[in-house]
Design a protein around this motif. Structure first.
Motif, PDB file in Angstrom:
ATOM      1  N   HIS A   1      38.508   0.818   3.672  1.00 13.50           N
ATOM      2  CA  HIS A   1      37.646   1.983   3.474  1.00 13.50           C
ATOM      3  C   HIS A   1      36.945   1.885   2.130  1.00 13.50           C
ATOM      4  CE1 HIS A   1      36.329   6.163   3.080  1.00 13.50           C
ATOM      5  NE2 HIS A   1      36.616   6.336   4.359  1.00 13.50           N
ATOM      6  N   THR A   2      35.706   2.336   2.061  1.00 11.85           N
ATOM      7  CA  THR A   2      34.932   2.265   0.819  1.00 11.85           C
ATOM      8  C   THR A   2      35.658   2.937  -0.337  1.00 11.85           C
ATOM      9  OG1 THR A   2      32.811   2.116   1.982  1.00 11.85           O
ATOM     10  CG2 THR A   2      32.765   2.964  -0.269  1.00 11.85           C
ATOM     11  N   LEU A   3      36.246   4.098  -0.102  1.00 15.80           N
ATOM     12  CA  LEU A   3      36.948   4.797  -1.174  1.00 15.80           C
ATOM     13  C   LEU A   3      38.198   4.041  -1.596  1.00 15.80           C
ATOM     14  CD1 LEU A   3      36.584   8.531  -0.046  1.00 15.80           C
ATOM     15  CD2 LEU A   3      35.220   7.274  -1.725  1.00 15.80           C
ATOM     16  N   GLU A   4      38.899   3.428  -0.647  1.00 18.59           N
ATOM     17  CA  GLU A   4      40.065   2.608  -0.993  1.00 18.59           C
ATOM     18  C   GLU A   4      39.647   1.424  -1.869  1.00 18.59           C
ATOM     19  OE1 GLU A   4      42.888   3.279   2.954  1.00 18.59           O
ATOM     20  OE2 GLU A   4      41.495   1.588   2.887  1.00 18.59           O
ATOM     21  N   ARG A   5      38.530   0.799  -1.530  1.00 22.84           N
ATOM     22  CA  ARG A   5      38.047  -0.342  -2.314  1.00 22.84           C
ATOM     23  C   ARG A   5      37.659   0.089  -3.728  1.00 22.84           C
ATOM     24  NH1 ARG A   5      34.402  -3.111   2.553  1.00 22.84           N
ATOM     25  NH2 ARG A   5      36.046  -4.522   3.306  1.00 22.84           N
ATOM     26  N   LEU A   6      36.991   1.227  -3.851  1.00 22.85           N
ATOM     27  CA  LEU A   6      36.580   1.693  -5.173  1.00 22.85           C
ATOM     28  C   LEU A   6      37.792   2.025  -6.037  1.00 22.85           C
ATOM     29  CD1 LEU A   6      33.544   3.970  -4.217  1.00 22.85           C
ATOM     30  CD2 LEU A   6      33.461   1.724  -5.308  1.00 22.85           C
ATOM     31  N   ARG A   7      38.757   2.706  -5.463  1.00 28.02           N
ATOM     32  CA  ARG A   7      39.960   3.051  -6.234  1.00 28.02           C
ATOM     33  C   ARG A   7      40.757   1.805  -6.586  1.00 28.02           C
ATOM     34  NH1 ARG A   7      40.581   7.838  -1.900  1.00 28.02           N
ATOM     35  NH2 ARG A   7      39.251   9.387  -2.956  1.00 28.02           N
ATOM     36  N   GLY A   8      40.785   0.853  -5.644  1.00 27.15           N
ATOM     37  CA  GLY A   8      41.452  -0.413  -5.940  1.00 27.15           C
ATOM     38  C   GLY A   8      40.748  -1.188  -7.035  1.00 27.15           C
ATOM     39  N   ALA A   9      39.405  -1.107  -7.072  1.00 28.52           N
ATOM     40  CA  ALA A   9      38.639  -1.799  -8.104  1.00 28.52           C
ATOM     41  C   ALA A   9      38.936  -1.221  -9.480  1.00 28.52           C
ATOM     42  CB  ALA A   9      37.143  -1.709  -7.790  1.00 28.52           C
ATOM     43  N   VAL A  10      39.137   0.084  -9.552  1.00 25.22           N
ATOM     44  CA  VAL A  10      39.502   0.712 -10.827  1.00 25.22           C
ATOM     45  C   VAL A  10      40.871   0.210 -11.277  1.00 25.22           C
ATOM     46  CG1 VAL A  10      40.090   2.893 -11.948  1.00 25.22           C
ATOM     47  CG2 VAL A  10      38.081   2.760 -10.460  1.00 25.22           C
ATOM     48  N   GLN A  11      41.842   0.204 -10.366  1.00 27.82           N
ATOM     49  CA  GLN A  11      43.195  -0.239 -10.705  1.00 27.82           C
ATOM     50  C   GLN A  11      43.220  -1.707 -11.129  1.00 27.82           C
ATOM     51  OE1 GLN A  11      45.575   0.681  -7.264  1.00 27.82           O
ATOM     52  NE2 GLN A  11      45.557   2.892  -7.655  1.00 27.82           N
ATOM     53  N   ALA A  12      42.330  -2.514 -10.516  1.00 29.60           N
ATOM     54  CA  ALA A  12      42.283  -3.945 -10.842  1.00 29.60           C
ATOM     55  C   ALA A  12      41.451  -4.231 -12.084  1.00 29.60           C
ATOM     56  CB  ALA A  12      41.722  -4.727  -9.658  1.00 29.60           C
ATOM     57  N   GLY A  13      40.811  -3.193 -12.661  1.00 28.45           N
ATOM     58  CA  GLY A  13      40.011  -3.386 -13.860  1.00 28.45           C
ATOM     59  C   GLY A  13      38.634  -3.972 -13.604  1.00 28.45           C
ATOM     60  N   ILE A  14      38.174  -3.940 -12.344  1.00 23.78           N
ATOM     61  CA  ILE A  14      36.847  -4.470 -12.012  1.00 23.78           C
ATOM     62  C   ILE A  14      35.764  -3.521 -12.518  1.00 23.78           C
ATOM     63  CG2 ILE A  14      35.344  -5.286 -10.153  1.00 23.78           C
ATOM     64  CD1 ILE A  14      37.890  -6.944 -10.569  1.00 23.78           C
ATOM     65  N   ILE A  15      35.989  -2.230 -12.368  1.00 23.77           N
ATOM     66  CA  ILE A  15      35.095  -1.200 -12.918  1.00 23.77           C
ATOM     67  C   ILE A  15      35.960  -0.189 -13.661  1.00 23.77           C
ATOM     68  CG2 ILE A  15      33.241  -1.443 -11.232  1.00 23.77           C
ATOM     69  CD1 ILE A  15      34.428   0.870  -9.653  1.00 23.77           C
ATOM     70  N   ASN A  16      35.344   0.546 -14.595  1.00 22.27           N
ATOM     71  CA  ASN A  16      36.147   1.512 -15.347  1.00 22.27           C
ATOM     72  C   ASN A  16      36.394   2.784 -14.533  1.00 22.27           C
ATOM     73  OD1 ASN A  16      33.985   3.474 -15.826  1.00 22.27           O
ATOM     74  ND2 ASN A  16      33.161   2.025 -17.330  1.00 22.27           N
ATOM     75  N   ARG A  17      37.272   3.609 -15.035  1.00 22.19           N
ATOM     76  CA  ARG A  17      37.710   4.791 -14.284  1.00 22.19           C
ATOM     77  C   ARG A  17      36.559   5.770 -14.028  1.00 22.19           C
ATOM     78  NH1 ARG A  17      42.543   6.325 -12.984  1.00 22.19           N
ATOM     79  NH2 ARG A  17      43.439   4.727 -14.350  1.00 22.19           N
ATOM     80  N   ASP A  18      35.710   5.989 -15.029  1.00 21.30           N
ATOM     81  CA  ASP A  18      34.597   6.922 -14.861  1.00 21.30           C
ATOM     82  C   ASP A  18      33.617   6.420 -13.804  1.00 21.30           C
ATOM     83  OD1 ASP A  18      35.602   8.670 -16.708  1.00 21.30           O
ATOM     84  OD2 ASP A  18      34.328   7.974 -18.361  1.00 21.30           O
ATOM     85  N   ALA A  19      33.307   5.129 -13.841  1.00 16.64           N
ATOM     86  CA  ALA A  19      32.384   4.562 -12.855  1.00 16.64           C
ATOM     87  C   ALA A  19      32.954   4.688 -11.452  1.00 16.64           C
ATOM     88  CB  ALA A  19      32.087   3.104 -13.180  1.00 16.64           C
ATOM     89  N   GLY A  20      34.241   4.410 -11.305  1.00 12.70           N
ATOM     90  CA  GLY A  20      34.872   4.528  -9.993  1.00 12.70           C
ATOM     91  C   GLY A  20      34.861   5.958  -9.487  1.00 12.70           C
ATOM     92  N   ALA A  21      35.192   6.904 -10.384  1.00 10.55           N
ATOM     93  CA  ALA A  21      35.206   8.312  -9.983  1.00 10.55           C
ATOM     94  C   ALA A  21      33.810   8.781  -9.600  1.00 10.55           C
ATOM     95  CB  ALA A  21      35.765   9.170 -11.112  1.00 10.55           C
ATOM     96  N   ASN A  22      32.797   8.351 -10.362  1.00 10.48           N
ATOM     97  CA  ASN A  22      31.424   8.753 -10.054  1.00 10.48           C
ATOM     98  C   ASN A  22      30.951   8.199  -8.719  1.00 10.48           C
ATOM     99  OD1 ASN A  22      31.158  10.209 -12.430  1.00 10.48           O
ATOM    100  ND2 ASN A  22      30.249   8.515 -13.571  1.00 10.48           N
ATOM    101  N   LEU A  23      31.292   6.950  -8.432  1.00  6.07           N
ATOM    102  CA  LEU A  23      30.901   6.363  -7.145  1.00  6.07           C
ATOM    103  C   LEU A  23      31.634   7.037  -5.989  1.00  6.07           C
ATOM    104  CD1 LEU A  23      30.498   2.518  -7.715  1.00  6.07           C
ATOM    105  CD2 LEU A  23      28.788   4.107  -6.836  1.00  6.07           C
ATOM    106  N   CYS A  24      32.914   7.356  -6.191  1.00  3.54           N
ATOM    107  CA  CYS A  24      33.663   8.070  -5.142  1.00  3.54           C
ATOM    108  C   CYS A  24      33.025   9.437  -4.877  1.00  3.54           C
ATOM    109  CB  CYS A  24      35.123   8.239  -5.539  1.00  3.54           C
ATOM    110  SG  CYS A  24      36.115   6.729  -5.449  1.00  3.54           S
ATOM    111  N   ASP A  25      32.652  10.135  -5.959  1.00  8.74           N
ATOM    112  CA  ASP A  25      32.003  11.440  -5.798  1.00  8.74           C
ATOM    113  C   ASP A  25      30.661  11.291  -5.084  1.00  8.74           C
ATOM    114  OD1 ASP A  25      34.090  12.687  -7.047  1.00  8.74           O
ATOM    115  OD2 ASP A  25      33.101  12.866  -8.999  1.00  8.74           O
ATOM    116  N   ALA A  26      29.913  10.245  -5.445  1.00 11.68           N
ATOM    117  CA  ALA A  26      28.617  10.019  -4.797  1.00 11.68           C
ATOM    118  C   ALA A  26      28.804   9.781  -3.305  1.00 11.68           C
ATOM    119  CB  ALA A  26      27.901   8.827  -5.437  1.00 11.68           C
ATOM    120  N   TYR A  27      29.803   8.970  -2.959  1.00 13.07           N
ATOM    121  CA  TYR A  27      30.070   8.693  -1.545  1.00 13.07           C
ATOM    122  C   TYR A  27      30.424   9.975  -0.800  1.00 13.07           C
ATOM    123  CZ  TYR A  27      32.172   6.778   2.681  1.00 13.07           C
ATOM    124  OH  TYR A  27      32.469   6.511   3.996  1.00 13.07           O
TER     125      TYR A  27
END
Length: 617
Positions: free
Chosen positions: A529-555
């Motif tokens: 799922h897109t949201l699972e991937r975004l949250r996983g990317a934050v945990q893996a350090g691929i994107i920062n927490r704010d960027a991940g939260a903003n993209l999740c909110d946008a979705y």
């Protein structure tokens, strides 16, 4: 009229709030307006504003907040604000100009005269005056509506336009119509007026039981003494009315126009129709025709989920679960007809179904993998694919226009064939291969032997994270941009049937999904799922927490607006789509929409800069 006044008139004429006025009234308005300019940070409306002043935003933006500083509404270009006639100390509405803004203000004497002369405009004026205040009270009181018949209105239970017939139609044709549309009653219309109702009970009691000819007109057996309700009638009151009158159907009228038909079954099952019950019913079906009838409840499922406040994530999970169940049942029926498969196989879902993000507006994206074999097994799996995809089409899920179907040899392969396909797109990448890979990494097993595919996908995920491949995946993710122009204005579809709309799936949701897939590949993440991937990317350090939260909110913002748009279409008897007209949204929703597109554009820019600056990721 000089050019400047004509421009103001044209601006007002384009506003839904002023379209109800006749041309002569519109012609007079520009000379009555006062132009006001307020700087960012100014109070709105400013000191000295009279009750009944009417404000139109020409350019800029205003936030409306409650006493606890919670955002209630946003005003932007073309939005109207009517100064409340009296303040409310319990639920105050506090406005603040957040961008330097230009307004047209219609003074109270002129606005009151306009209201008196044009009642339709007065209704819009009153609505504008009370909108923010109502939102303040809703926020203060906890807002929200439950999904109980004690709290919802009849209008919220309408899932489709009513089926109708004429009094001159034969009883037989009416019965056939009811059977074809899977409804238990028809409204009888004559010269555009509701004159009666005929139900399946009427057919049994007044026709079959009395020996009437099926060739007689349906007007001979219809009920002409009707109880009706409006969309605003509380559902609980409708249920009591049915109980008192010993009736099982109620026409729903907006004025004199029928907009729906509810039954006791609709009211009683309102809290019981969900994905669990649909999946249970699907498992009991013994034919494609039976599955097709059950699948007709999918739109009702989406309507109820949206009205009960389900998130886009939960809606996608529920709808996908039902479509997965439909597919599995069709595969069982196919195996019963064709015989057992000659070798083990697995049926794969792709696209939104693979990611578990489906709504009722979807087509098929499927594939098939089977064990390697020296014998020719292709004929069997072509027959299986044909049976299942044709069955899904009958259940309201049309064939994929792009050919992503196991009837197509490119999407029907052996294990070794799929391994070669993955290797080809990951080791010898180009843009076309990246587009295919985007589909491949969304494949999910929904039936059969998962051991045929899951290890293969895991291998590709580990070996595919190579610089050239990732660069092409990034280029694929950046092929399209969100529809946001200079100064944050929305860039709408021009011309054609979908003019002045936004394709929130293609121009928004898929852009987020593409970014999430790139992040998942970089982190070798297994989430789908897109949201699972975004949250996983934050945990893996691929994107920062704010960027991940903003993209999740946008979705979530885009997905929520799309599902609500589709529910409104379903309730209006229209085919759902992804094209949302911004004019149908509130100012607050348009603000959120722009914010979502801005987040996507920023993340795309960051990815593009990173790629251009280093030549790779």
């Amino acid at each position: 009229m000089d050019a400047e006044l004509q421009e103001i008139r044209d601006f007002l004429a384009a506003s839904p709030d002023f379209t109800v006025l006749p041309e002569t009234a519109l012609d007079r308005l520009p000379k009555q307006l006062v132009v006001r300019y307020l700087r960012r940070g100014s109070r709105f409306p400013p000191e000295g504003t009279e009750a009944a002043d009417l404000w139109v935003v020409r350019a800029g933006a205003v936030d409306l907040r409650d006493g606890q500083d919670e955002l209630l509404d946003k005003l932007g270009e073309g939005d109207v604000f009517a100064t409340p006639a009296d303040g409310d100390p319990i639920a105050p509405v506090i406005g603040r100009v957040v961008e330097d803004s230009l307004f047209y203000m219609l003074p109270a004497p002129a606005s009151e005269e306009l209201r008196q002369q044009h009642p339709e405009f007065a209704e819009r004026f009153d609505r504008a005056s009370s909108r923010a205040k109502a939102k303040a009270l809703a926020a203060l009181q906890g807002g929200g509506q439950g999904d109980s018949v004690l709290t919802v209105s009849v209008g919220e239970l309408i899932t489709r336009a009513p089926e109708t017939t004429s009094p001159d139609a034969t009883i037989q044709s009416a019965a056939q119509h009811m059977s074809e549309q899977n409804v238990s009653a028809l409204l009888v219309m004559a010269n555009g007026q509701l004159v009666g109702i005929v139900t399946d009970h009427d057919l049994r009691k007044r026709c079959l039981a009395t020996g009437r000819s099926r060739k007689e007109p349906v007007g001979n057996i219809m009920s002409s003494r009707l109880e009706t309700v409006t969309p605003e009638t509380p559902a609980f009151e409708a249920l009591l009315l049915m109980s008192r009158q010993d009736i099982h159907h109620l026409p729903v009228l907006a004025g004199k126009r029928p907009v729906g038909l509810i039954s006791t079954t609709d009211l009683i099952r309102h809290q019981g129709t969900n994905a669990v019950y649909l999946v249970r019913d699907i498992r009991r079906c013994e034919s494609v025709a039976a599955l097709s009838r059950v699948a007709r409840s999918l739109p009702e499922l989406q309507i109820q989920l949206v009205q009960s406040g389900a998130t886009a994530f939960h809606l996608g999970q529920a709808v996908t679960a039902v479509i997965d169940a439909l597919t599995r049942r069709l595969l069982k029926l196919a195996e019963a007809e064709l015989g057992p498969p000659p070798v083990p196989y697995a049926w794969l879902a792709c696209g939104s179904q693979g990611r578990r993000e489906q709504t009722v507006h979807t087509d098929q994206d499927n594939a098939l993998i089977h064990a390697d074999s020296e014998q020719d097994v292709d004929d069997y799996f072509i027959g299986l694919a044909t049976f299942v995809t044709d069955g899904l089409d009958r259940c309201g899920l049309p064939h994929c226009p792009g050919g992503v179907s196991p009837k197509n040899a490119d999407w029907r392969r052996s294990v070794s064939g799929w391994r070669k396909a993955f290797s080809r797109v990951t080791h010898n990448p180009d843009l076309k291969g990246a587009m295919l890979a985007a589909h491949y990494f969304d494949l999910r097993v929904i039936h059969g032997d998962a051991r045929l595919f899951d290890p293969l996908r895991a291998e590709a995920l580990l070996s595919g994270v190579r610089r050239p491949f990732i660069n092409h995946m990034v280029a694929n993710a950046l092929r399209h941009s969100p529809p946001l122009g200079f100064f944050r204005q929305l860039v709408l579809v021009r011309g054609g049937e979908q003019a002045d709309t936004l394709d929130v799936k293609k121009q928004g949701l898929l852009l987020v999904s593409s970014l999430a897939q790139v992040y998942a590949l970089l982190g070798r993440l297994t989430g789908m799922h897109t949201l699972e991937r975004l949250r996983g990317a934050v945990q893996a350090g691929i994107i920062n927490r704010d960027a991940g939260a903003n993209l999740c909110d946008a979705y979530e913002t885009l997905a929520t607006l799309r599902t609500r748009h589709q529910v409104n279409q379903l309730k209006g008897g229209l085919r759902p789509d992804n094209f949302v007209p911004p004019k149908s949204l509130s100012a607050l929703e348009r603000g959120h929409l722009k914010d979502a597109f801005a987040v996507i554009a920023t993340m795309q820019k960051n990815l593009r800069v990173q790629l251009a600056g280093t030549g790779s990721l």
